[in-house]
Design a protein around this motif. Structure first.
Motif, mmCIF file in Angstrom:
data_model
loop_
_atom_site.group_PDB
_atom_site.id
_atom_site.type_symbol
_atom_site.label_atom_id
_atom_site.label_comp_id
_atom_site.label_asym_id
_atom_site.label_seq_id
_atom_site.Cartn_x
_atom_site.Cartn_y
_atom_site.Cartn_z
ATOM 1 N N THR A 78 1.299 95.637 -69.304
ATOM 2 C CA THR A 78 0.414 96.663 -68.758
ATOM 3 C C THR A 78 0.206 96.442 -67.266
ATOM 4 O OG1 THR A 78 -0.724 96.884 -70.881
ATOM 5 C CG2 THR A 78 -1.870 97.721 -68.940
ATOM 6 N N VAL A 79 0.123 97.547 -66.541
ATOM 7 C CA VAL A 79 -0.235 97.537 -65.122
ATOM 8 C C VAL A 79 -1.532 98.320 -64.958
ATOM 9 C CG1 VAL A 79 0.439 98.350 -62.834
ATOM 10 C CG2 VAL A 79 2.111 97.235 -64.293
ATOM 11 N N TYR A 80 -2.367 97.857 -64.040
ATOM 12 C CA TYR A 80 -3.681 98.472 -63.838
ATOM 13 C C TYR A 80 -3.810 99.013 -62.425
ATOM 14 C CZ TYR A 80 -4.606 95.606 -67.948
ATOM 15 O OH TYR A 80 -4.539 95.023 -69.191
ATOM 16 N N LEU A 81 -4.660 100.002 -62.278
ATOM 17 C CA LEU A 81 -5.046 100.490 -60.963
ATOM 18 C C LEU A 81 -6.572 100.546 -60.940
ATOM 19 C CD1 LEU A 81 -3.944 101.557 -58.239
ATOM 20 C CD2 LEU A 81 -4.324 103.876 -59.133
ATOM 21 N N GLN A 82 -7.167 99.592 -60.245
ATOM 22 C CA GLN A 82 -8.621 99.579 -60.085
ATOM 23 C C GLN A 82 -8.974 100.460 -58.906
ATOM 24 O OE1 GLN A 82 -11.084 97.974 -61.955
ATOM 25 N NE2 GLN A 82 -12.501 99.131 -60.669
ATOM 26 N N MET A 83 -9.807 101.450 -59.161
ATOM 27 C CA MET A 83 -10.165 102.417 -58.127
ATOM 28 C C MET A 83 -11.663 102.326 -57.865
ATOM 29 S SD MET A 83 -7.829 105.660 -59.315
ATOM 30 C CE MET A 83 -8.874 106.053 -60.717
ATOM 31 N N ASN A 84 -12.030 101.930 -56.665
ATOM 32 C CA ASN A 84 -13.440 101.813 -56.272
ATOM 33 C C ASN A 84 -13.756 102.807 -55.162
ATOM 34 O OD1 ASN A 84 -13.676 99.602 -58.047
ATOM 35 N ND2 ASN A 84 -13.088 98.149 -56.434
ATOM 36 N N SER A 85 -15.042 103.010 -54.942
ATOM 37 C CA SER A 85 -15.498 103.912 -53.877
ATOM 38 C C SER A 85 -14.778 105.253 -53.940
ATOM 39 C CB SER A 85 -15.282 103.265 -52.505
ATOM 40 O OG SER A 85 -15.946 102.023 -52.419
ATOM 41 N N LEU A 86 -14.735 105.809 -55.120
ATOM 42 C CA LEU A 86 -13.982 107.040 -55.329
ATOM 43 C C LEU A 86 -14.595 108.206 -54.566
ATOM 44 C CD1 LEU A 86 -13.108 106.525 -59.061
ATOM 45 C CD2 LEU A 86 -11.454 106.987 -57.264
ATOM 46 N N LYS A 87 -13.712 109.076 -54.101
ATOM 47 C CA LYS A 87 -14.103 110.250 -53.320
ATOM 48 C C LYS A 87 -13.628 111.505 -54.045
ATOM 49 C CE LYS A 87 -13.093 107.636 -49.085
ATOM 50 N NZ LYS A 87 -12.289 107.621 -47.834
ATOM 51 N N PRO A 88 -14.250 112.635 -53.776
ATOM 52 C CA PRO A 88 -13.794 113.877 -54.416
ATOM 53 C C PRO A 88 -12.302 114.154 -54.171
ATOM 54 C CG PRO A 88 -15.938 114.205 -53.436
ATOM 55 C CD PRO A 88 -15.490 112.836 -53.024
ATOM 56 N N TRP A 119 8.744 107.731 -66.472
ATOM 57 C CA TRP A 119 7.467 108.306 -66.040
ATOM 58 C C TRP A 119 6.536 108.433 -67.225
ATOM 59 C CZ3 TRP A 119 5.827 109.680 -61.162
ATOM 60 C CH2 TRP A 119 6.790 109.726 -60.158
ATOM 61 N N GLY A 120 5.246 108.238 -66.961
ATOM 62 C CA GLY A 120 4.247 108.547 -67.964
ATOM 63 C C GLY A 120 3.846 110.009 -67.872
ATOM 64 N N ARG A 121 2.941 110.412 -68.746
ATOM 65 C CA ARG A 121 2.515 111.815 -68.794
ATOM 66 C C ARG A 121 1.265 112.087 -67.978
ATOM 67 N NH1 ARG A 121 3.750 114.468 -74.726
ATOM 68 N NH2 ARG A 121 5.974 114.021 -74.755
ATOM 69 N N GLY A 122 0.599 111.045 -67.548
ATOM 70 C CA GLY A 122 -0.530 111.226 -66.647
ATOM 71 C C GLY A 122 -1.884 111.152 -67.317
ATOM 72 N N THR A 123 -2.885 110.835 -66.517
ATOM 73 C CA THR A 123 -4.281 110.845 -66.941
ATOM 74 C C THR A 123 -5.106 111.463 -65.827
ATOM 75 O OG1 THR A 123 -6.085 109.458 -67.814
ATOM 76 C CG2 THR A 123 -4.743 108.495 -66.067
ATOM 77 N N LEU A 124 -6.059 112.322 -66.205
ATOM 78 C CA LEU A 124 -6.823 113.083 -65.225
ATOM 79 C C LEU A 124 -8.024 112.285 -64.728
ATOM 80 C CD1 LEU A 124 -7.447 115.729 -63.704
ATOM 81 C CD2 LEU A 124 -8.685 116.484 -65.763
ATOM 82 N N VAL A 125 -8.153 112.222 -63.413
ATOM 83 C CA VAL A 125 -9.322 111.618 -62.777
ATOM 84 C C VAL A 125 -10.057 112.719 -62.007
ATOM 85 C CG1 VAL A 125 -10.117 110.003 -61.005
ATOM 86 C CG2 VAL A 125 -8.288 109.330 -62.600
ATOM 87 N N THR A 126 -11.325 112.888 -62.313
ATOM 88 C CA THR A 126 -12.146 113.888 -61.630
ATOM 89 C C THR A 126 -13.329 113.188 -60.984
ATOM 90 O OG1 THR A 126 -11.534 115.578 -63.254
ATOM 91 C CG2 THR A 126 -13.444 116.029 -61.854
ATOM 92 N N VAL A 127 -13.448 113.335 -59.674
ATOM 93 C CA VAL A 127 -14.551 112.728 -58.937
ATOM 94 C C VAL A 127 -15.466 113.860 -58.466
ATOM 95 C CG1 VAL A 127 -15.234 111.195 -57.067
ATOM 96 C CG2 VAL A 127 -12.994 110.899 -58.194
ATOM 97 N N SER A 128 -16.625 113.936 -59.065
ATOM 98 C CA SER A 128 -17.525 115.042 -58.779
ATOM 99 C C SER A 128 -18.947 114.659 -59.158
ATOM 100 C CB SER A 128 -17.102 116.287 -59.562
ATOM 101 O OG SER A 128 -18.039 117.333 -59.396
ATOM 102 N N SER A 129 -19.902 115.215 -58.405
ATOM 103 C CA SER A 129 -21.303 114.998 -58.748
ATOM 104 C C SER A 129 -21.810 116.133 -59.624
ATOM 105 C CB SER A 129 -22.145 114.879 -57.474
ATOM 106 O OG SER A 129 -21.946 116.007 -56.644
#
Length: 129
Positions: A78-88, A119-129
């Motif tokens: 497995t490979v990871y992507l840690q995402m901090n301080s996310l922006k819209p 390729w993978g099929r993707g995962t959705l990331v939504t950054v919103s208040s």
């Protein structure tokens, strides 16, 4: 059959964090460079980060440097992507990909052209208040 499956996406508020996972099946990641890409609605695909198989060299897009960290756990395949301080503007479908060539992966992540083996099929990331 070689497959990559992404997980960990979701809805997060600006400033929040998420960790994406990219799990391989049908092959081992030990000998493959892994890259993360994203595509926002109406925009072209963008290379985000990649990590080599041999020495763990990493590369990041300027837009995520200092906020995202890529890592790999070969024991878990497995490979990871840690995402901090996310922006819209980080809102996108995130994809992982694998290739046996680090240079080829760099070309695709930085220049946007070229083919990758899996390729993978993707995962959705939504950054919103």
């Amino acid at each position: 059959q070689m497959q990559l499956v992404e997980s960990g996406g979701g809805l997060v508020q600006p400033g929040g964090s998420l960790r994406l996972s990219c799990a391989a099946s049908g092959f081992t990641l030990d000998y493959h460079t892994i890259g993360w890409f994203r595509q926002a609605p109406g925009k072209e695909r963008e290379g985000v980060s990649c990590i080599s198989s041999s020495d763990g060299r990493t590369s990041y897009a300027d837009s995520v440097k200092g906020r995202f960290t890529i890592s790999r756990d070969n024991a878990k395949n497995t490979v990871y992507l840690q995402m901090n301080s996310l922006k819209p503007e980080d809102t996108a479908v995130y994809y992982c990909a694998a290739d046996s060539s680090y240079n080829n992966m760099l070309d695709v992540t930085t220049k946007g052209h070229g083919n990758l083996e899996v390729w993978g099929r993707g995962t959705l990331v939504t950054v919103s208040s």
